[in-house]
Design a protein around this motif. Structure first.
Motif, short mmCIF file in Angstrom:
data_model
loop_
_atom_site.label_atom_id
_atom_site.label_comp_id
_atom_site.label_asym_id
_atom_site.label_seq_id
_atom_site.Cartn_x
_atom_site.Cartn_y
_atom_site.Cartn_z
N SER A 1 0.81 -1.22 0.00
CA SER A 1 0.00 0.00 0.00
C SER A 1 0.84 1.27 0.00
O SER A 1 0.51 2.24 -0.67
N LYS A 2 1.94 1.27 0.74
CA LYS A 2 2.75 2.48 0.83
C LYS A 2 3.44 2.81 -0.49
O LYS A 2 3.47 3.96 -0.91
N LYS A 3 3.99 1.81 -1.15
CA LYS A 3 4.63 2.04 -2.45
C LYS A 3 3.60 2.34 -3.54
O LYS A 3 3.92 3.00 -4.53
N ALA A 4 2.38 1.87 -3.35
CA ALA A 4 1.33 2.12 -4.33
C ALA A 4 0.97 3.61 -4.39
O ALA A 4 0.47 4.08 -5.41
N VAL A 5 1.27 4.34 -3.32
CA VAL A 5 1.03 5.79 -3.32
C VAL A 5 1.88 6.45 -4.41
O VAL A 5 1.44 7.40 -5.07
N LEU A 6 3.09 5.95 -4.64
CA LEU A 6 3.94 6.49 -5.70
C LEU A 6 3.33 6.26 -7.08
O LEU A 6 3.45 7.10 -7.97
N VAL A 7 2.68 5.11 -7.25
CA VAL A 7 2.00 4.84 -8.51
C VAL A 7 0.84 5.82 -8.69
O VAL A 7 0.63 6.36 -9.78
N ILE A 8 0.10 6.09 -7.60
CA ILE A 8 -0.99 7.06 -7.66
C ILE A 8 -0.44 8.44 -8.06
O ILE A 8 -1.03 9.13 -8.89
N CYS A 9 0.67 8.83 -7.47
CA CYS A 9 1.27 10.13 -7.79
C CYS A 9 1.67 10.22 -9.26
O CYS A 9 1.47 11.24 -9.92
N SER A 10 2.22 9.14 -9.80
CA SER A 10 2.58 9.15 -11.22
C SER A 10 1.34 9.18 -12.10
O SER A 10 1.32 9.83 -13.15
N LEU A 11 0.27 8.51 -11.68
CA LEU A 11 -0.99 8.57 -12.43
C LEU A 11 -1.56 9.99 -12.42
O LEU A 11 -2.11 10.45 -13.42
N ILE A 12 -1.42 10.67 -11.29
CA ILE A 12 -1.90 12.06 -11.21
C ILE A 12 -1.12 12.93 -12.19
O ILE A 12 -1.69 13.76 -12.91
N GLY A 13 0.20 12.75 -12.24
CA GLY A 13 1.02 13.52 -13.19
C GLY A 13 0.65 13.24 -14.63
O GLY A 13 0.52 14.16 -15.45
N LEU A 14 0.45 11.96 -14.96
CA LEU A 14 0.08 11.58 -16.32
C LEU A 14 -1.29 12.14 -16.69
O LEU A 14 -1.47 12.72 -17.77
N MET A 15 -2.24 12.00 -15.79
CA MET A 15 -3.59 12.50 -16.05
C MET A 15 -3.60 14.01 -16.20
O MET A 15 -4.26 14.55 -17.09
N THR A 16 -2.83 14.72 -15.38
CA THR A 16 -2.77 16.18 -15.47
C THR A 16 -2.17 16.62 -16.80
O THR A 16 -2.67 17.56 -17.43
N THR A 17 -1.13 15.94 -17.25
CA THR A 17 -0.51 16.27 -18.53
C THR A 17 -1.47 16.05 -19.69
O THR A 17 -1.61 16.92 -20.57
N ILE A 18 -2.14 14.92 -19.70
CA ILE A 18 -3.10 14.63 -20.78
C ILE A 18 -4.25 15.63 -20.75
O ILE A 18 -4.70 16.10 -21.80
N THR A 19 -4.73 15.98 -19.56
CA THR A 19 -5.82 16.95 -19.45
C THR A 19 -5.38 18.30 -19.98
O THR A 19 -6.12 18.96 -20.72
N TYR A 20 -4.19 18.73 -19.63
CA TYR A 20 -3.66 20.02 -20.11
C TYR A 20 -3.56 20.03 -21.63
O TYR A 20 -3.99 20.99 -22.28
N LEU A 21 -3.04 18.96 -22.21
CA LEU A 21 -2.93 18.90 -23.67
C LEU A 21 -4.31 18.87 -24.33
O LEU A 21 -4.51 19.48 -25.39
N SER A 22 -5.26 18.19 -23.71
CA SER A 22 -6.61 18.14 -24.26
C SER A 22 -7.28 19.52 -24.21
O SER A 22 -7.96 19.91 -25.16
N ILE A 23 -7.06 20.25 -23.13
CA ILE A 23 -7.63 21.59 -23.02
C ILE A 23 -7.02 22.52 -24.06
O ILE A 23 -7.72 23.34 -24.67
N LEU A 24 -5.73 22.37 -24.31
CA LEU A 24 -5.07 23.22 -25.31
C LEU A 24 -5.58 22.98 -26.72
O LEU A 24 -5.57 23.89 -27.56
N SER A 25 -6.04 21.77 -27.01
CA SER A 25 -6.50 21.46 -28.37
C SER A 25 -7.83 22.13 -28.71
O SER A 25 -8.13 22.36 -29.88
#
Length: 91
Positions: free
Chosen positions: A32-56
C-alpha cells in the motif's frame, strides 16, 4: 456535441474498471505504501493529458484519452481508499 461527450464518458467507464482491478493487483504486489507512488505518477500523467486536451480546444483522441486517464485514476484511488479503510476498521 452532447453525443461526443457521452462517448467520452464511455472511455471514463472503461478506465474506472481497468484502474480499479489493476490497482488492486498493484497493491497486492508492491504494498500500500509504495502504491502511493503509482498514484502520484498517475496524477502527473492524467494532469498532462488533461492540459494537452484543453489546449487542443476540440473533441479528438486526446479527449477520449483524458477521460480514460481520469477513469483509471478514479478507480485506482477508490480501490486504494477502500483497501486502507478495510484494514483500518472492522466493520
Amino acid at each position: 456535441a452532447d453525443s461526443k461527450a457521452l462517448y467520452a464518458m464511455i472511455a471514463f467507464g472503461f478506465g474506472e474498471v481497468i484502474g480499479a482491478t489493476s490497482f488492486g493487483l498493484i497493491i497486492d504486489k508492491i504494498g500500500s505504501k509504495k502504491a502511493v507512488l503509482v498514484i502520484c505518477s498517475l496524477i502527473g500523467l492524467m494532469t498532462t493529458i488533461t492540459y494537452l486536451s484543453i489546449l487542443s480546444l476540440r473533441y479528438n483522441f486526446l479527449t477520449f484519452l483524458m477521460c480514460f486517464a481520469w477513469g483509471i485514476l478514479d478507480g485506482a484511488l477508490n480501490s486504494h481508499t477502500f483497501q486502507m479503510l478495510g484494514f483500518e476498521f472492522e466493520s
